[in-house]
Design an enzyme around this catalytic site. Structure first.
Site, PDB file in Angstrom:
ATOM      1  N   TRP A 127       0.860  -1.182   0.000  1.00 14.71           N
ATOM      2  CA  TRP A 127       0.000   0.000   0.000  1.00 14.71           C
ATOM      3  C   TRP A 127       0.898   1.234   0.000  1.00 14.71           C
ATOM      4  CZ3 TRP A 127      -1.997   2.716   4.817  1.00 14.71           C
ATOM      5  CH2 TRP A 127      -2.990   3.650   4.495  1.00 14.71           C
ATOM      6  N   ALA A 210      -6.644  -4.839   7.139  1.00 15.08           N
ATOM      7  CA  ALA A 210      -7.681  -3.852   6.831  1.00 15.08           C
ATOM      8  C   ALA A 210      -8.909  -4.461   6.169  1.00 15.08           C
ATOM      9  CB  ALA A 210      -7.109  -2.765   5.913  1.00 15.08           C
ATOM     10  N   LYS A 243     -13.529  -0.953   6.051  1.00 11.00           N
ATOM     11  CA  LYS A 243     -14.074  -1.790   4.989  1.00 11.00           C
ATOM     12  C   LYS A 243     -15.139  -2.747   5.495  1.00 11.00           C
ATOM     13  CE  LYS A 243     -10.195  -0.129   3.130  1.00 11.00           C
ATOM     14  NZ  LYS A 243      -9.266   0.752   3.864  1.00 11.00           N
TER      15      LYS A 243
END
Length: 394
Positions: A127, A210, A243
């Site tokens: 990321w 995540a 999320k």
């Protein structure tokens, strides 16, 4: 003084979003921004979130500050979700943070406090904000091979060769599940090999998780994190609720630090509290309260899990549809990896110029490294994307 400021590099994803908004073509498809969307292109408020918020509005009596670490009930509920009984809770310190990004930032700050000479090993690719934050903090970054652009799977041999250079002063950053940006994950056998290396080297592992619940299921997606937690003396975990609870704008995250000995937990907790105080004082609470309400109410939790499973299965269905459509158009299995990847993203392994062809000629927007957001598709746009990929010569 302000005239001395220099222009900062443009964020590629935010720039892509701006181009998408300005594109007048009605057929345009946004596969760039990393946000879950349903078939109608909407990021929905989950049913359990709505119900929990209604309950909070009716019952909450104060908006006063919570403690520096946030509400202990939130930390406890999240640790149950992430870790179950894999680690002695007496070894665990935790703080609420502004989103998963806040947890990552605080983790890196903690590393710098603990060892100013630490290096952080990150997967190539990872990321982008991992590298950006580390650079801003002045922490050296070492990349380890992770993604094989030919097979579109994990380059595990290359990964282990590169991690052989880790020392006891270093941190190894790992993705707990649904690797961003590639979608390619380690299996549990490979995870055990990484754990063995970490224990042999004496380094500090850090897990960024995540997307729990977006890959193979809530329990399955936590399996690697739990395995690491139960097998190493020290561990940092940065978790996000954006999320899997769909509360992106509420900025709800958690940083967990697991120490070797329970008697050191109070000092670790004190340092985490200190970092929160220095960076933003008290963490945001609304999203954390919503998550706590859901995870501690059996009916709300069951409804949340059911809706999350619908979302997960929907993304898996889109993956399979895209892989099947590309197989039909290309006459080969070279895109079969899309169905094997997990989470919101897949990196299809093409060049920035081909990605630009997709945007310019077909109004399909994805990040230049060829990461596409599966959740940005629906049953009608999958064939459009598949034809564009073949037409672009990918």
């Amino acid at each position: 003084m302000l005239s001395n400021l220099k222009e900062q590099p443009k964020d590629k994803i935010l720039g892509l979003m701006a181009l998408y908004r300005e594109d007048p073509r009605p057929t345009k498809i946004d596969l760039g921004v990393g946000v879950y969307k349903n078939a109608e292109g909407v990021t929905p408020v989950m049913r359990a979130v709505k119900a929990a918020e209604r309950k909070l509005v009716e019952e909450q009596t104060s908006k006063s500050y919570v403690g520096l670490a946030g509400d202990p009930a939130y930390s406890e509920a999240m640790c149950d979700l992430l870790l179950a009984d894999s680690v002695d809770r007496a070894r665990l310190a935790a703080v609420a943070t502004p989103g998963g990004t806040g947890a990552v930032r605080q983790a890196f700050e903690l590393v710098k406090m603990a060892n100013p000479d630490a290096r952080v090993f990150v997967s190539d690719p990872t990321w982008p904000n991992h590298v950006s934050i580390l650079g801003y903090l002045g922490i050296p970054v070492v990349k380890y091979r992770y993604f094989d652009t030919e097979t579109r799977a994990v380059d595990f041999e290359g990964m282990m060769e590169d991690l052989a250079d880790v020392t006891s002063n270093d941190v190894v950053l790992l993705h707990g599940c649904c690797h961003n940006p590639t979608g390619a994950n380690l299996n549990l056998t490979q995870w055990q090999s990484v754990i063995d290396l970490i224990n042999d080297k004496g380094c500090l592992p850090m897990i960024d998780i995540a997307y729990q619940g977006f890959g193979d299921g809530l329990e399955e997606d936590a399996a690697a994190t739990r395995l690491v937690a139960s097998s190493v003396p020290q561990l940092l975990i940065a978790a996000s609720c954006s999320k899997n609870f769909g509360i992106y704008r509420e900025r709800t995250g958690l940083l967990i630090a697991i120490g070797e000995k329970a008697e050191n937990t109070a000092v670790t907790q004190g340092n985490l509290n200190h970092l929160n105080r220095q960076n933003f004082s008290f963490p945001p609470d609304h999203g954390a309260r919503v998550v706590t309400e859901i995870l501690t109410d059996p009916a709300l939790k069951a409804d949340w899990m059911a809706e999350l499973e619908e979302m997960r299965l929907g993304m898996l269905g889109l993956r399979q549809q895209l892989a099947d459509e590309l197989q039909k158009l290309s006459g080969s299995d070279r895109f079969g990896f899309i169905a094997q990847h997990r989470g919101m993203f897949s990196q299809i392994g093409t060049t920035p110029d081909k990605v630009e062809i997709l945007r310019a000629d077909h109004a399909i927007y994805m990040v230049s490294d060829s990461r596409l957001n599966i959740a940005g598709l629906n049953a009608h746009s999958v064939p459009v994307l598949a034809k564009a990929i073949i037409d672009a010569g990918i």
